[in-house]
Write a protein that holds these residues in place. Structure first.
Motif, PDB file in Angstrom:
ATOM      1  N   ASP A   1       0.857  -1.189   0.000  1.00 28.71           N
ATOM      2  CA  ASP A   1       0.000   0.000   0.000  1.00 28.71           C
ATOM      3  C   ASP A   1       0.887   1.232   0.000  1.00 28.71           C
ATOM      4  O   ASP A   1       2.092   1.153   0.276  1.00 28.71           O
ATOM      5  N   SER A   2       0.297   2.365  -0.291  1.00 29.18           N
ATOM      6  CA  SER A   2       1.018   3.636  -0.204  1.00 29.18           C
ATOM      7  C   SER A   2      -0.003   4.743   0.001  1.00 29.18           C
ATOM      8  O   SER A   2      -1.178   4.593  -0.348  1.00 29.18           O
ATOM      9  N   GLY A   3       0.460   5.828   0.585  1.00 25.70           N
ATOM     10  CA  GLY A   3      -0.396   6.978   0.796  1.00 25.70           C
ATOM     11  C   GLY A   3       0.063   7.798   1.982  1.00 25.70           C
ATOM     12  O   GLY A   3       0.809   7.322   2.826  1.00 25.70           O
ATOM     13  N   HIS A   4      -0.365   9.047   2.006  1.00 28.19           N
ATOM     14  CA  HIS A   4      -0.028   9.974   3.097  1.00 28.19           C
ATOM     15  C   HIS A   4       1.481  10.031   3.362  1.00 28.19           C
ATOM     16  O   HIS A   4       1.932  10.009   4.499  1.00 28.19           O
ATOM     17  N   GLY A   5       2.280  10.054   2.287  1.00 29.61           N
ATOM     18  CA  GLY A   5       3.719  10.230   2.426  1.00 29.61           C
ATOM     19  C   GLY A   5       4.502   8.991   2.832  1.00 29.61           C
ATOM     20  O   GLY A   5       5.625   9.111   3.314  1.00 29.61           O
TER      21      GLY A   5
ATOM     22  N   SER B   1       6.859  11.666  -2.205  1.00 26.95           N
ATOM     23  CA  SER B   1       6.131  11.803  -3.470  1.00 26.95           C
ATOM     24  C   SER B   1       4.749  11.147  -3.428  1.00 26.95           C
ATOM     25  O   SER B   1       3.956  11.309  -4.341  1.00 26.95           O
ATOM     26  N   VAL B   2       4.457  10.419  -2.363  1.00 24.96           N
ATOM     27  CA  VAL B   2       3.172   9.735  -2.225  1.00 24.96           C
ATOM     28  C   VAL B   2       2.188  10.686  -1.541  1.00 24.96           C
ATOM     29  O   VAL B   2       2.199  10.822  -0.327  1.00 24.96           O
ATOM     30  N   VAL B   3       1.349  11.339  -2.339  1.00 25.22           N
ATOM     31  CA  VAL B   3       0.476  12.381  -1.810  1.00 25.22           C
ATOM     32  C   VAL B   3      -1.003  11.973  -1.765  1.00 25.22           C
ATOM     33  O   VAL B   3      -1.844  12.767  -1.375  1.00 25.22           O
ATOM     34  N   TRP B   4      -1.322  10.755  -2.146  1.00 29.13           N
ATOM     35  CA  TRP B   4      -2.714  10.298  -2.167  1.00 29.13           C
ATOM     36  C   TRP B   4      -3.082   9.602  -0.863  1.00 29.13           C
ATOM     37  O   TRP B   4      -2.245   9.404   0.010  1.00 29.13           O
ATOM     38  N   SER B   5      -4.333   9.209  -0.741  1.00 24.27           N
ATOM     39  CA  SER B   5      -4.821   8.522   0.456  1.00 24.27           C
ATOM     40  C   SER B   5      -4.422   7.052   0.427  1.00 24.27           C
ATOM     41  O   SER B   5      -4.271   6.457  -0.640  1.00 24.27           O
ATOM     42  N   ARG B   6      -4.278   6.480   1.600  1.00 24.63           N
ATOM     43  CA  ARG B   6      -3.950   5.058   1.717  1.00 24.63           C
ATOM     44  C   ARG B   6      -5.146   4.206   1.316  1.00 24.63           C
ATOM     45  O   ARG B   6      -6.288   4.561   1.578  1.00 24.63           O
ATOM     46  N   GLY B   7      -4.848   3.055   0.727  1.00 22.70           N
ATOM     47  CA  GLY B   7      -5.912   2.157   0.301  1.00 22.70           C
ATOM     48  C   GLY B   7      -6.300   1.143   1.360  1.00 22.70           C
ATOM     49  O   GLY B   7      -7.427   0.675   1.403  1.00 22.70           O
TER      50      GLY B   7
ATOM     51  N   LEU C   1      -4.932  -0.675  10.596  1.00 27.51           N
ATOM     52  CA  LEU C   1      -4.439  -1.863  11.307  1.00 27.51           C
ATOM     53  C   LEU C   1      -3.313  -2.541  10.546  1.00 27.51           C
ATOM     54  O   LEU C   1      -2.343  -3.000  11.140  1.00 27.51           O
ATOM     55  N   GLU C   2      -3.424  -2.614   9.239  1.00 30.77           N
ATOM     56  CA  GLU C   2      -2.359  -3.236   8.445  1.00 30.77           C
ATOM     57  C   GLU C   2      -1.068  -2.428   8.527  1.00 30.77           C
ATOM     58  O   GLU C   2       0.017  -3.000   8.563  1.00 30.77           O
TER      59      GLU C   2
END
Length: 83
Positions: A21-25, A42-48, A52-53
């Motif tokens: 996953d990626s998101g919120h920096g 560079s990760v500026v989107w929301s986490r998927g 908990l994970e």
């Protein structure tokens, strides 16, 4: 109209790597049996995935300065030691 092709940039011998996953920096990555929470500005989107994970990661990279940092054990590593 041009057609773009995308390549996987991970080396071929990284068979046990996956981006979970990626998101919120940050990126949640798996290297073999270890799950790491590492920063990526560079990760500026929301986490998927749910939080908990992310909390179950074995280690989290904590910056100590602009160009340095250290891996700190967290959720998953603590659970493994306690078992």
């Amino acid at each position: 109209m041009s057609t773009r092709t995308y390549q996987r940039w991970a080396p071929k011998h990284w068979d046990e790597y996956s981006l979970l996953d990626s998101g919120h920096g940050a990126r949640l990555e798996k290297f073999g049996k270890l799950t790491l929470d590492r920063p990526d500005p560079s990760v500026v989107w929301s986490r998927g995935r749910n939080n908990l994970e992310w909390r179950d990661a074995d280690s989290r990279f904590e910056p100590t300065s602009r160009t340095k940092g250290r891996l700190e054990p967290c959720g998953g590593a603590t659970q493994r030691v306690g078992k």
